[in-house]
Design a protein around this motif. Structure first.
Motif, PDB file in Angstrom:
ATOM      1  N   ALA A 103       1.458 -20.323 -12.072  1.00  0.00           N
ATOM      2  CA  ALA A 103       0.163 -19.895 -12.894  1.00  0.00           C
ATOM      3  C   ALA A 103       0.633 -18.920 -14.055  1.00  0.00           C
ATOM      4  O   ALA A 103       1.144 -17.845 -14.024  1.00  0.00           O
ATOM      5  CB  ALA A 103      -0.954 -19.147 -11.855  1.00  0.00           C
ATOM      6  N   LYS A 104      -0.176 -19.317 -15.223  1.00  0.00           N
ATOM      7  CA  LYS A 104      -0.136 -17.907 -15.982  1.00  0.00           C
ATOM      8  C   LYS A 104      -0.902 -17.208 -15.454  1.00  0.00           C
ATOM      9  O   LYS A 104      -2.335 -17.257 -14.846  1.00  0.00           O
ATOM     10  CB  LYS A 104      -0.612 -18.730 -17.676  1.00  0.00           C
ATOM     11  N   ALA A 105      -0.495 -15.657 -15.928  1.00  0.00           N
ATOM     12  CA  ALA A 105      -1.333 -14.326 -16.035  1.00  0.00           C
ATOM     13  C   ALA A 105      -1.438 -13.846 -16.552  1.00  0.00           C
ATOM     14  O   ALA A 105      -2.984 -13.266 -17.120  1.00  0.00           O
ATOM     15  CB  ALA A 105      -0.778 -13.609 -14.743  1.00  0.00           C
ATOM     16  N   GLY A 235      -9.363 -15.310  -7.982  1.00  0.00           N
ATOM     17  CA  GLY A 235     -10.569 -14.606  -7.280  1.00  0.00           C
ATOM     18  C   GLY A 235     -10.922 -13.279  -7.755  1.00  0.00           C
ATOM     19  O   GLY A 235     -11.707 -12.954  -8.273  1.00  0.00           O
ATOM     20  N   ALA A 236      -9.556 -12.910  -7.526  1.00  0.00           N
ATOM     21  CA  ALA A 236      -9.839 -11.397  -8.025  1.00  0.00           C
ATOM     22  C   ALA A 236     -10.243 -11.289  -9.295  1.00  0.00           C
ATOM     23  O   ALA A 236     -11.013 -10.197  -9.346  1.00  0.00           O
ATOM     24  CB  ALA A 236      -8.606 -10.519  -7.320  1.00  0.00           C
ATOM     25  N   VAL A 237      -9.443 -12.002 -10.080  1.00  0.00           N
ATOM     26  CA  VAL A 237      -9.925 -11.755 -11.575  1.00  0.00           C
ATOM     27  C   VAL A 237     -11.209 -11.701 -11.613  1.00  0.00           C
ATOM     28  O   VAL A 237     -11.972 -11.167 -12.533  1.00  0.00           O
ATOM     29  CB  VAL A 237      -8.644 -12.489 -12.146  1.00  0.00           C
ATOM     30  N   ASP A 238     -11.501 -12.674 -11.730  1.00  0.00           N
ATOM     31  CA  ASP A 238     -12.924 -13.329 -11.968  1.00  0.00           C
ATOM     32  C   ASP A 238     -13.736 -12.055 -11.091  1.00  0.00           C
ATOM     33  O   ASP A 238     -14.857 -11.871 -11.915  1.00  0.00           O
ATOM     34  CB  ASP A 238     -13.800 -14.094 -10.811  1.00  0.00           C
ATOM     35  N   LEU A 273      -6.842 -10.853 -18.420  1.00  0.00           N
ATOM     36  CA  LEU A 273      -5.865 -11.294 -18.340  1.00  0.00           C
ATOM     37  C   LEU A 273      -6.134 -13.325 -18.785  1.00  0.00           C
ATOM     38  O   LEU A 273      -7.452 -13.263 -18.186  1.00  0.00           O
ATOM     39  CB  LEU A 273      -5.867 -10.997 -16.999  1.00  0.00           C
ATOM     40  N   GLU A 274      -5.134 -13.948 -18.267  1.00  0.00           N
ATOM     41  CA  GLU A 274      -6.059 -15.072 -17.551  1.00  0.00           C
ATOM     42  C   GLU A 274      -6.601 -14.861 -16.755  1.00  0.00           C
ATOM     43  O   GLU A 274      -6.737 -14.596 -15.663  1.00  0.00           O
ATOM     44  CB  GLU A 274      -4.442 -16.435 -18.257  1.00  0.00           C
ATOM     45  N   THR A 275      -7.809 -16.206 -17.269  1.00  0.00           N
ATOM     46  CA  THR A 275      -8.708 -16.341 -16.059  1.00  0.00           C
ATOM     47  C   THR A 275      -9.339 -18.252 -15.121  1.00  0.00           C
ATOM     48  O   THR A 275      -9.216 -18.058 -14.335  1.00  0.00           O
ATOM     49  CB  THR A 275      -9.875 -16.361 -16.094  1.00  0.00           C
ATOM     50  N   ASP A 276      -8.118 -18.929 -15.414  1.00  0.00           N
ATOM     51  CA  ASP A 276      -7.859 -20.264 -14.922  1.00  0.00           C
ATOM     52  C   ASP A 276      -6.006 -20.290 -14.406  1.00  0.00           C
ATOM     53  O   ASP A 276      -6.235 -21.197 -14.034  1.00  0.00           O
ATOM     54  CB  ASP A 276      -7.970 -20.698 -16.357  1.00  0.00           C
ATOM     55  N   GLY A 277      -5.275 -19.794 -14.688  1.00  0.00           N
ATOM     56  CA  GLY A 277      -3.979 -20.425 -14.160  1.00  0.00           C
ATOM     57  C   GLY A 277      -3.297 -21.288 -14.733  1.00  0.00           C
ATOM     58  O   GLY A 277      -1.881 -21.525 -14.052  1.00  0.00           O
ATOM     59  N   ILE A 309      11.229 -24.699 -15.707  1.00  0.00           N
ATOM     60  CA  ILE A 309      10.466 -23.443 -15.395  1.00  0.00           C
ATOM     61  C   ILE A 309       9.206 -23.201 -15.021  1.00  0.00           C
ATOM     62  O   ILE A 309       8.306 -22.535 -14.258  1.00  0.00           O
ATOM     63  CB  ILE A 309      10.861 -22.204 -16.270  1.00  0.00           C
ATOM     64  N   ILE A 310       8.842 -24.563 -15.390  1.00  0.00           N
ATOM     65  CA  ILE A 310       7.122 -24.481 -15.285  1.00  0.00           C
ATOM     66  C   ILE A 310       6.494 -26.032 -14.448  1.00  0.00           C
ATOM     67  O   ILE A 310       7.182 -26.677 -14.226  1.00  0.00           O
ATOM     68  CB  ILE A 310       6.192 -25.404 -16.645  1.00  0.00           C
ATOM     69  N   SER A 311       5.511 -24.909 -13.263  1.00  0.00           N
ATOM     70  CA  SER A 311       5.098 -26.386 -12.985  1.00  0.00           C
ATOM     71  C   SER A 311       3.781 -26.560 -12.531  1.00  0.00           C
ATOM     72  O   SER A 311       3.622 -25.404 -12.933  1.00  0.00           O
ATOM     73  CB  SER A 311       5.469 -25.284 -10.864  1.00  0.00           C
ATOM     74  N   ALA A 312       2.813 -27.413 -12.364  1.00  0.00           N
ATOM     75  CA  ALA A 312       1.752 -27.415 -13.363  1.00  0.00           C
ATOM     76  C   ALA A 312       0.903 -28.193 -11.796  1.00  0.00           C
ATOM     77  O   ALA A 312      -0.033 -28.893 -12.515  1.00  0.00           O
ATOM     78  CB  ALA A 312       1.849 -28.568 -14.198  1.00  0.00           C
ATOM     79  N   LYS A 313       1.989 -28.028 -10.436  1.00  0.00           N
ATOM     80  CA  LYS A 313       0.924 -29.318  -9.827  1.00  0.00           C
ATOM     81  C   LYS A 313      -0.266 -28.180  -8.682  1.00  0.00           C
ATOM     82  O   LYS A 313      -0.456 -28.866  -7.644  1.00  0.00           O
ATOM     83  CB  LYS A 313       2.531 -28.923  -8.701  1.00  0.00           C
ATOM     84  N   PHE A 314      -0.087 -26.674  -9.626  1.00  0.00           N
ATOM     85  CA  PHE A 314      -0.657 -25.963  -8.309  1.00  0.00           C
ATOM     86  C   PHE A 314      -1.983 -25.472  -9.865  1.00  0.00           C
ATOM     87  O   PHE A 314      -1.843 -25.225 -11.057  1.00  0.00           O
ATOM     88  CB  PHE A 314      -0.697 -24.554  -8.007  1.00  0.00           C
ATOM     89  N   GLU A 315      -3.208 -25.521  -9.736  1.00  0.00           N
ATOM     90  CA  GLU A 315      -4.902 -25.386 -10.352  1.00  0.00           C
ATOM     91  C   GLU A 315      -5.648 -24.487  -9.701  1.00  0.00           C
ATOM     92  O   GLU A 315      -6.208 -24.923  -8.654  1.00  0.00           O
ATOM     93  CB  GLU A 315      -5.346 -26.173 -10.725  1.00  0.00           C
TER      94      GLU A 315
END
Length: 321
Positions: A103-105, A235-238, A273-277, A309-315
């Motif tokens: 997830a991007k932060a 959820g914490a970022v939101d 900060l990024e909100t969607d990740g 080094i990227i995993s896009a399996k998690f949203e």
């Protein structure tokens, strides 16, 4: 129990888990790069607002002295998830530590500054041949220091002092300058004790500077746990973005800074900060590749491709109160 006592106990528990019985299915162990840094605010918000609880998780938070140390802890099995720059993931894969950014932060070096004591007359070029304080080798501060040397065409000695040692070593004269992160940089500027000779948020092109990371095997075998943890963190970022007063108060408490500094940290960092990740799509792949390219500019070496080094399996689906 205050935060840092709990984090210390969590650290001891993490060590015991390395050699002891397998951890409970509902526990996520999160390594935080250093004490006074925004990932701590995110994780602590998720704990205090019971967002991990809502996902059916128990979170153990452990603070380290640098991002490099937290990455090493993950590699050693002491934590399940941490936050670091792509370069550490790339270097780790070359050495057999197989992990990916899930997830991007952050897409910028918000609040990061190269600082000298206020009484110093040194400018950027005058740092040639001097000592520059960083948290640790391989950390974000180290990468920025290396990039500075290459970009400004100067050479200096990078001196690891740990996250807790940046300010004391800078003001105590043990280093001539230091790569300082927010809110420490904001506090030093506000107090007049130090001044910036370089603002990395403006000097370095936007790129993926930080992301949440897990080992490949953990993502493969505990994917549901990873998903739930990311849900709670975003959820914490939101929550922080929607609750300024609560978050400013928390920052002031966690980092023992005045409310006005906490408010600056909120505006300078938290709100950017990024909100969607999400790690899906060519745009984020390019941002990761640029991050790797910038790291290579600072310290020429082979890097693995961004796709590795990227995993896009998690949203991440932010947990709601």
């Amino acid at each position: 129990m205050n935060m840092f006592r709990r984090l210390a106990l969590a650290s001891l528990a993490a060590v015991a888990l390395v050699t002891g019985p397998a951890q409970a299915a509902d526990t996520i162990r999160i390594g935080l790069p250093t004490k006074s840094y925004w990932p701590t605010t995110i994780a602590e918000t998720a704990v205090r607002q019971r967002l991990f609880d809502k996902e059916g998780l128990r979170a153990e938070l452990t603070v380290y002295r640098s991002g490099a140390e937290s990455f090493e802890a993950m590699a050693a099995g002491a934590v399940d998830m941490t936050l670091d720059p792509p370069s550490l993931v790339s270097n780790g894969r070359r050495k057999g530590v197989l992990s990916r950014i899930v997830a991007k932060a952050s897409m910028g070096n918000y609040g990061w500054q190269l600082m000298v004591p206020a009484k110093s007359d040194l400018d950027l070029k005058a740092l040639n041949g001097r000592r520059i304080g960083i948290t640790a080798a391989g950390s974000s501060s180290d990468l920025l220091a290396q990039w500075t040397g290459q970009d400004a065409k100067i050479e200096f000695a990078r001196t690891p002092v740990g996250g807790n040692g940046l300010v004391s070593n800078l003001l105590g004269g043990k280093v001539d300058a230091a790569v300082v992160y927010s809110p420490l940089s904001l506090q030093l500027t506000k107090s007049g004790e130090a001044r910036a000779v370089l603002d990395y948020a403006k000097a370095v092109p936007p790129n993926l500077t930080q992301g949440w990371i897990v080992l490949d095997r953990f993502a493969d075998t505990r994917g549901k746990l990873v998903q739930k943890a990311l849900n709670a963190l975003y959820g914490a970022v939101d929550f922080m973005r929607a609750n300024r007063d609560i978050t400013v108060k928390l920052i002031a408490e966690l980092y023992e800074v005045p409310p006005e500094i906490a408010a600056l940290e909120y505006d300078t960092t938290i709100m950017k900060l990024e909100t969607d990740g999400s790690m899906a799509g060519p745009k984020i792949r390019d941002a990761v590749q640029l991050s790797l390219d910038l790291a290579r500019v600072g310290s020429p070496r082979d890097v693995v491709p961004a796709d590795d080094i990227i995993s896009a399996k998690f949203e991440p689906v932010p947990t709601k109160l």
